[in-house]
Scaffold this active site. Structure first.
Site, PDB file in Angstrom:
ATOM      1  N   ASP A 150       3.893  30.044 -47.869  1.00 47.79           N
ATOM      2  CA  ASP A 150       2.739  29.938 -48.409  1.00 47.79           C
ATOM      3  C   ASP A 150       2.395  31.039 -49.315  1.00 47.79           C
ATOM      4  O   ASP A 150       2.838  32.105 -49.341  1.00 47.79           O
ATOM      5  CB  ASP A 150       1.439  29.846 -47.296  1.00 47.79           C
TER       6      ASP A 150
HETATM    7  N1  URA Z   1       4.082  29.442 -41.257  1.00 45.69           N
HETATM    8  C1  URA Z   1       3.030  29.536 -41.851  1.00 45.69           C
HETATM    9  O1  URA Z   1       1.726  29.148 -41.606  1.00 45.69           O
HETATM   10  N2  URA Z   1       2.957  29.788 -43.089  1.00 45.69           N
HETATM   11  C2  URA Z   1       4.230  30.203 -43.764  1.00 45.69           C
HETATM   12  O2  URA Z   1       4.091  30.487 -44.979  1.00 45.69           O
HETATM   13  C3  URA Z   1       5.260  30.269 -43.040  1.00 45.69           C
HETATM   14  C4  URA Z   1       5.016  29.809 -41.831  1.00 45.69           C
END
Ligand code: URA
Length: 246
Positions: free
Chosen positions: A102
């Site tokens: 993310d």
């Molecule tokens: N889980 C999440 O919530 N975000 C990420 O970027 C990777 C795994």
């Protein structure tokens, strides 16, 4: 492969651009001797403007993804590809991220132009653990370890339970979580399922490969030993029973 096509495929420009680079004497051997477009030379012997030619296809890069950049190619904001030299975006075959993080997650991110390798890393069959360190808004309740390990947790708006995951409590609001899947926002949603909120999230390992000392935003190419390390068995999060899969 002819040199013009090889160099153009590495993103240095169109074939026409690269043909000009030869005419201008910008393509040389390591001693600065000018190369010609129909020369037969090893990849390692090709320099452009005095710099070694970028690595051939089949590369795997690791980056310490900083916060605030997305893994998409199209996002109008800052994207992870902006942190690589611009020509890496023009390589053919294209370089892609191996899975995604993310915008608000930092840490270990891989890129490759090798579709088979990408598939080997993300395939559930590989059962590669991904390790995340999460800083939480509230103290852990105490039942998270058992819940995450149970293989029974179903995330909101999903129907299939998560595979068992292992949690190490590092401090009341700080935990290390090893998961084998890569569902959308998985770690944040797992903690949300316990009434908590992830304030900061960093991926620190994929399989046996650790983030190491790379500074945020820095990247480097992985060598064969490091690629092998990804697949070296680390503590599995769960045991996959393939006899059940037809
Ligand atoms: N889980 C999440 O919530 N975000 C990420 O970027 C990777 C795994």
């Amino acid at each position: 492969m002819r040199l013009v096509r090889l160099i153009a495929n590495l993103g240095y420009g169109s074939r026409k651009d690269v043909a000009w680079m030869f005419r201008e004497g910008r393509v040389t051997d390591p001693d600065g001797e000018v190369l010609y477009a129909d020369d037969k030379v090893e990849h390692a012997q090709i320099f452009i403007d005095g710099e070694p030619l970028d690595p051939p296809t089949g590369i795997l890069l690791m980056m310490n993804k900083p916060l605030g950049v997305t893994c998409s190619r199209k996002d109008p904001g800052r994207v992870v590809y902006d942190l690589l030299p611009p020509r890496y975006r023009a390589r053919n075959p294209a370089l892609s991220t191996v899975g995604r993080l993310d915008r608000d997650t930092s840490g270990l991110l891989l890129f490759t132009d090798d579709g088979a390798l990408l598939h080997r890393i993300i395939s559930p069959r590989a059962n590669l653990g991904k390790v995340y360190e999460a800083t939480l808004a509230q103290d852990l309740r105490g039942d998270e370890q058992a819940l995450f390990a149970s293989g029974m947790l179903i995330l909101e708006s999903e129907t299939t339970p998560l595979l068992p995951a292992s949690l190490d409590v590092l401090a009341p609001r700080h935990a290390r979580l090893r998961i084998a899947e890569g569902r959308y926002h998985q770690v944040r949603r797992m903690f949300a399922a316990t009434g908590n909120h992830v304030q900061a999230l960093q991926r620190t390992a994929i399989g046996g490969l650790q983030l190491d000392g790379l500074a945020p935003g820095a990247w480097r190419q992985l060598v064969a030993d490091e690629i092998a390390r990804i697949f070296e068995s680390t503590e599995p999060t769960h045991v996959l029973d393939f006899t059940a899969i037809r």
